[in-house]
Design a protein around this motif. Sequence first.
Motif, PDB file in Angstrom:
ATOM      1  N   MET A  30      51.832  93.103  30.561  1.00  0.00           N
ATOM      2  CA  MET A  30      52.802  92.467  31.459  1.00  0.00           C
ATOM      3  C   MET A  30      52.478  90.985  31.620  1.00  0.00           C
ATOM      4  SD  MET A  30      53.536  95.469  34.320  1.00  0.00           S
ATOM      5  CE  MET A  30      53.265  94.330  35.610  1.00  0.00           C
ATOM      6  N   GLU A  31      51.193  90.668  31.729  1.00  0.00           N
ATOM      7  CA  GLU A  31      50.777  89.273  31.858  1.00  0.00           C
ATOM      8  C   GLU A  31      51.023  88.490  30.569  1.00  0.00           C
ATOM      9  OE1 GLU A  31      46.710  89.606  33.109  1.00  0.00           O
ATOM     10  OE2 GLU A  31      47.265  89.811  35.221  1.00  0.00           O
ATOM     11  N   LEU A  32      50.887  89.164  29.425  1.00  0.00           N
ATOM     12  CA  LEU A  32      51.140  88.505  28.147  1.00  0.00           C
ATOM     13  C   LEU A  32      52.577  88.012  28.058  1.00  0.00           C
ATOM     14  CD1 LEU A  32      49.266  90.706  25.519  1.00  0.00           C
ATOM     15  CD2 LEU A  32      48.796  88.330  26.103  1.00  0.00           C
ATOM     16  N   ASP A  33      53.492  88.777  28.629  1.00  0.00           N
ATOM     17  CA  ASP A  33      54.901  88.386  28.612  1.00  0.00           C
ATOM     18  C   ASP A  33      55.158  87.098  29.380  1.00  0.00           C
ATOM     19  OD1 ASP A  33      55.614  90.544  27.041  1.00  0.00           O
ATOM     20  OD2 ASP A  33      56.152  91.817  28.751  1.00  0.00           O
ATOM     21  N   GLN A  34      54.232  86.703  30.240  1.00  0.00           N
ATOM     22  CA  GLN A  34      54.387  85.490  31.043  1.00  0.00           C
ATOM     23  C   GLN A  34      53.902  84.241  30.307  1.00  0.00           C
ATOM     24  OE1 GLN A  34      55.993  85.818  34.010  1.00  0.00           O
ATOM     25  NE2 GLN A  34      56.124  87.956  33.373  1.00  0.00           N
ATOM     26  N   LEU A  35      53.209  84.435  29.184  1.00  0.00           N
ATOM     27  CA  LEU A  35      52.697  83.294  28.417  1.00  0.00           C
ATOM     28  C   LEU A  35      53.813  82.626  27.624  1.00  0.00           C
ATOM     29  CD1 LEU A  35      49.452  84.826  26.850  1.00  0.00           C
ATOM     30  CD2 LEU A  35      49.597  83.338  28.842  1.00  0.00           C
ATOM     31  N   SER A  36      53.591  81.366  27.263  1.00  0.00           N
ATOM     32  CA  SER A  36      54.526  80.707  26.346  1.00  0.00           C
ATOM     33  C   SER A  36      54.448  81.446  25.007  1.00  0.00           C
ATOM     34  CB  SER A  36      54.142  79.238  26.159  1.00  0.00           C
ATOM     35  OG  SER A  36      52.959  79.126  25.392  1.00  0.00           O
ATOM     36  N   GLU A  37      55.502  81.333  24.229  1.00  0.00           N
ATOM     37  CA  GLU A  37      55.552  82.057  22.955  1.00  0.00           C
ATOM     38  C   GLU A  37      54.382  81.683  22.044  1.00  0.00           C
ATOM     39  OE1 GLU A  37      58.408  82.608  19.038  1.00  0.00           O
ATOM     40  OE2 GLU A  37      59.201  81.604  20.799  1.00  0.00           O
ATOM     41  N   GLN A  38      54.094  80.396  21.955  1.00  0.00           N
ATOM     42  CA  GLN A  38      53.016  79.944  21.068  1.00  0.00           C
ATOM     43  C   GLN A  38      51.651  80.434  21.560  1.00  0.00           C
ATOM     44  OE1 GLN A  38      53.640  78.903  18.242  1.00  0.00           O
ATOM     45  NE2 GLN A  38      52.316  77.281  17.517  1.00  0.00           N
ATOM     46  N   SER A  39      51.399  80.340  22.862  1.00  0.00           N
ATOM     47  CA  SER A  39      50.128  80.812  23.409  1.00  0.00           C
ATOM     48  C   SER A  39      49.974  82.310  23.207  1.00  0.00           C
ATOM     49  CB  SER A  39      50.009  80.474  24.898  1.00  0.00           C
ATOM     50  OG  SER A  39      49.860  79.093  25.079  1.00  0.00           O
ATOM     51  N   ARG A  40      51.064  83.058  23.368  1.00  0.00           N
ATOM     52  CA  ARG A  40      51.018  84.502  23.166  1.00  0.00           C
ATOM     53  C   ARG A  40      50.706  84.833  21.704  1.00  0.00           C
ATOM     54  NH1 ARG A  40      54.748  86.216  21.714  1.00  0.00           N
ATOM     55  NH2 ARG A  40      56.682  86.575  22.454  1.00  0.00           N
ATOM     56  N   LYS A  41      51.355  84.124  20.778  1.00  0.00           N
ATOM     57  CA  LYS A  41      51.102  84.361  19.350  1.00  0.00           C
ATOM     58  C   LYS A  41      49.630  84.108  19.008  1.00  0.00           C
ATOM     59  CE  LYS A  41      55.610  83.265  17.357  1.00  0.00           C
ATOM     60  NZ  LYS A  41      56.345  82.283  16.533  1.00  0.00           N
ATOM     61  N   VAL A  42      49.115  82.997  19.511  1.00  0.00           N
ATOM     62  CA  VAL A  42      47.713  82.635  19.245  1.00  0.00           C
ATOM     63  C   VAL A  42      46.789  83.690  19.840  1.00  0.00           C
ATOM     64  CG1 VAL A  42      45.891  80.965  19.802  1.00  0.00           C
ATOM     65  CG2 VAL A  42      48.139  80.161  19.024  1.00  0.00           C
ATOM     66  N   PHE A  43      47.020  84.046  21.083  1.00  0.00           N
ATOM     67  CA  PHE A  43      46.197  85.037  21.763  1.00  0.00           C
ATOM     68  C   PHE A  43      46.213  86.368  21.007  1.00  0.00           C
ATOM     69  CE2 PHE A  43      45.684  88.626  24.580  1.00  0.00           C
ATOM     70  CZ  PHE A  43      44.507  88.319  25.225  1.00  0.00           C
ATOM     71  N   GLU A  44      47.389  86.858  20.665  1.00  0.00           N
ATOM     72  CA  GLU A  44      47.502  88.147  19.978  1.00  0.00           C
ATOM     73  C   GLU A  44      46.828  88.123  18.612  1.00  0.00           C
ATOM     74  OE1 GLU A  44      51.725  88.931  20.101  1.00  0.00           O
ATOM     75  OE2 GLU A  44      51.582  89.808  22.112  1.00  0.00           O
ATOM     76  N   ALA A  45      46.948  87.009  17.900  1.00  0.00           N
ATOM     77  CA  ALA A  45      46.310  86.905  16.583  1.00  0.00           C
ATOM     78  C   ALA A  45      44.790  86.968  16.709  1.00  0.00           C
ATOM     79  CB  ALA A  45      46.737  85.617  15.890  1.00  0.00           C
ATOM     80  N   ILE A  46      44.243  86.282  17.695  1.00  0.00           N
ATOM     81  CA  ILE A  46      42.793  86.245  17.865  1.00  0.00           C
ATOM     82  C   ILE A  46      42.262  87.555  18.433  1.00  0.00           C
ATOM     83  CG2 ILE A  46      40.907  85.142  19.160  1.00  0.00           C
ATOM     84  CD1 ILE A  46      42.540  82.493  18.879  1.00  0.00           C
ATOM     85  N   VAL A  47      42.915  88.078  19.458  1.00  0.00           N
ATOM     86  CA  VAL A  47      42.398  89.257  20.142  1.00  0.00           C
ATOM     87  C   VAL A  47      42.781  90.557  19.441  1.00  0.00           C
ATOM     88  CG1 VAL A  47      42.474  90.576  22.305  1.00  0.00           C
ATOM     89  CG2 VAL A  47      42.262  88.094  22.364  1.00  0.00           C
ATOM     90  N   PHE A  48      44.052  90.728  19.146  1.00  0.00           N
ATOM     91  CA  PHE A  48      44.504  92.011  18.596  1.00  0.00           C
ATOM     92  C   PHE A  48      44.359  92.103  17.084  1.00  0.00           C
ATOM     93  CE2 PHE A  48      47.376  91.772  22.461  1.00  0.00           C
ATOM     94  CZ  PHE A  48      46.556  92.585  23.223  1.00  0.00           C
ATOM     95  N   ASP A  49      44.529  90.973  16.387  1.00  0.00           N
ATOM     96  CA  ASP A  49      44.423  90.987  14.926  1.00  0.00           C
ATOM     97  C   ASP A  49      43.056  90.537  14.436  1.00  0.00           C
ATOM     98  OD1 ASP A  49      47.089  91.770  14.964  1.00  0.00           O
ATOM     99  OD2 ASP A  49      47.835  89.716  14.705  1.00  0.00           O
ATOM    100  N   ASN A  50      42.174  90.154  15.385  1.00  0.00           N
ATOM    101  CA  ASN A  50      40.798  89.759  15.066  1.00  0.00           C
ATOM    102  C   ASN A  50      40.733  88.618  14.052  1.00  0.00           C
ATOM    103  OD1 ASN A  50      38.072  89.983  15.568  1.00  0.00           O
ATOM    104  ND2 ASN A  50      37.746  91.434  13.911  1.00  0.00           N
ATOM    105  N   MET A  51      41.663  87.677  14.170  1.00  0.00           N
ATOM    106  CA  MET A  51      41.696  86.539  13.263  1.00  0.00           C
ATOM    107  C   MET A  51      40.820  85.415  13.808  1.00  0.00           C
ATOM    108  SD  MET A  51      45.777  86.497  12.312  1.00  0.00           S
ATOM    109  CE  MET A  51      45.663  85.109  11.189  1.00  0.00           C
ATOM    110  N   LYS A  52      40.312  84.604  12.921  1.00  0.00           N
ATOM    111  CA  LYS A  52      39.527  83.430  13.288  1.00  0.00           C
ATOM    112  C   LYS A  52      40.482  82.289  13.635  1.00  0.00           C
ATOM    113  CE  LYS A  52      35.723  85.445  11.911  1.00  0.00           C
ATOM    114  NZ  LYS A  52      35.489  86.525  12.802  1.00  0.00           N
ATOM    115  N   TYR A  53      39.994  81.332  14.406  1.00  0.00           N
ATOM    116  CA  TYR A  53      40.826  80.194  14.806  1.00  0.00           C
ATOM    117  C   TYR A  53      41.449  79.517  13.584  1.00  0.00           C
ATOM    118  CZ  TYR A  53      38.193  80.452  19.232  1.00  0.00           C
ATOM    119  OH  TYR A  53      37.606  80.858  20.403  1.00  0.00           O
TER     120      TYR A  53
END
Length: 182
Positions: free
Chosen positions: A121-144
């Motif tokens: 629910m909190e993720l939905d409150q993020l800007s689209e770009q911040s959410r994409k970055v967050f999901e890639a790093i946390v859920f997809d385990n990608m490096k910066y």
Amino acid sequence: MKHQEQIIIEKMKNGDESGLRHMFDIYYSPLCILAMRYLDAFDVAEDLVQEVFINFWENKRIHSLNSSLKSYLFTAVKNNALNYIRKNNRYRIEELDDEFDILMEELDTDVLEEKKAKLFMELDQLSEQSRKVFEAIVFDNMKYKEVAEELDVSLNTIKTHFSRALKQLRSSLDIIILIMLS
């Protein structure tokens, strides 16, 4: 995770730097998120985590390790963050110190699911770009660097978006760390 931890420990006891790299790959991001529970600046959190890794390697702490590697690292980052706060008189330590305990214990499945639902629910409150970055790093385990290349933006832009996301998601940092380590 226990098996990976054993591999890291064996490599490091033998002086193999690939053990340090492996430890960094697994624990760096979750430890930075832990440090963000205490700090406001992501760059300071990164510096504190890097100090823990450097100190661990240079002082050969692996030979005197009495607990799990995960416990040692999380406790060391917590202590470094609290010392930083004390030194800079930023927060009341007593209020922050208890928040760490949840990361070291097993959570009830219902509690875990409840915390995950709150996070989404909190993720939905993020800007689209911040959410994409967050999901890639946390859920997809990608490096910066990988995220920067995929989104065709600079590494600093990725760090900025990730830092903003973590600040907005401060109340859910414990579940984020648990997700990253599972």
